[in-house]
Design an enzyme around this catalytic site. Sequence first.
Site: not given
Ligand code: ADP
Length: 390
Positions: A235, A177, A377, A88, A7
């Site tokens: 966003r 996604h 993914e 990806r 990715n």
């Molecule tokens: P992306 O792939 O869109 O960057 P993720 O699926 O990795 O996002 O999710 C990231 C978000 O998930 C973080 O910004 C946080 O808000 C939330 N997050 C991740 N781990 C935790 C956790 N253990 N508890 C609560 N929220 C979490």
Amino acid sequence: MKILSVNCGSSSLKFQMYEMPNKDVLISGRFERIGVGNSFYSINIKGEKKQIDVELNNHAEAVKYLVDELLENKIVESLEEIKGVGHRIVQGADAFDKSVVITDSVLNKIDELSSLAPLHNPAAIIGINAFKEYIPNATPVAVFDTAFHQTMDEVEYMYALPYEWYTKFGVRKYGAHGTSHKYITNVMNDYYKTNKKLIICHVGNGASITAVKDGKCIDTSMGFTPNAGLMMGSRCGDIDASIIPYMMDKANLNSKDIDKAINKESGLLGISTHSDFRDVSKGVRENDSRCILAYNMYIKRIVDYIAKYYVELEGADAIIFTAGVLENTPKPRFDIMNKLSCLGVIPDIEANEVIGEFKKITKEDSKIDCFIVPTDEELMISIDTYELVK
Ligand code: ADP
């Protein structure tokens, strides 16, 4: 067979290597700050992690380090063992409805589509070329985040805008996604041993909800870009489009300013000053009124989309919670399920306390099953690549 899942972002490269078809992870890691200074990479081999500071001027240099690590750690004896590299690709628009082997014409098409994903598609092309240089015998495969959504009907994907915007400029809903939504669909079809009507809520920093029937996407909340539908970390998601020209006039903003505001300064961040859901949750616990407002808006929009897709699907068998926020936090899952009690959803409070693992979190007499399903993914990319290479 060894398959590498890749990715590439504009300044990063994440990878995971699998032994297929067993799906064993042999090595994973990420290169960060490529071309921007202070670069480093981290790798994880069977739970052992290391991080190394190195100068990385471009993605090709990162791939060179990756290849050296694979050989040094005897993940492979020879690079010939790597039979496929799955990349990806964020935007495949309506040119790709499934993963494909990357030929010159596929590469040209991905390049042509860069105007629809200016940060992502060019980075992926750089990555594809870098892997071709260092692992020339591995078949390169493109796995598109938009492909799973290509089954939507035009009634769902068209915007009520001048028709020529679609024919001349490609303005329509493409979704995002898709790799995650497809993975979850497959997991649920394996669980039920048949296709069910699913509402999949992928809520991380980016967030989207997809309605799935007969294993196919029939509608999804992200749109022409990944800034549609739900409220996200930074966003805005769905808004009244006329706010944009209004604010351009009132605050003397140009299109770049607006783009920054709606993508980087809105969502949870815009309302609460925090984009990370953990910080918003902390604010909620501490009774911070802006965090409470942001949280309530966030949950409401998720519930709104579930309700919309429940009607569109003419009922649903299962609602799935996945990605960073919904895999890891019981409270939003509970609040969402609670707001769906009019549809007969009955949460299992104890089961809902589980974090980050597959779990059914509704009672037996619930009219709709709800699940936590960790998404993967990288594995989906690897499965598609393996299928095309074998
Ligand atoms: P992306 O792939 O869109 O960057 P993720 O699926 O990795 O996002 O999710 C990231 C978000 O998930 C973080 O910004 C946080 O808000 C939330 N997050 C991740 N781990 C935790 C956790 N253990 N508890 C609560 N929220 C979490």
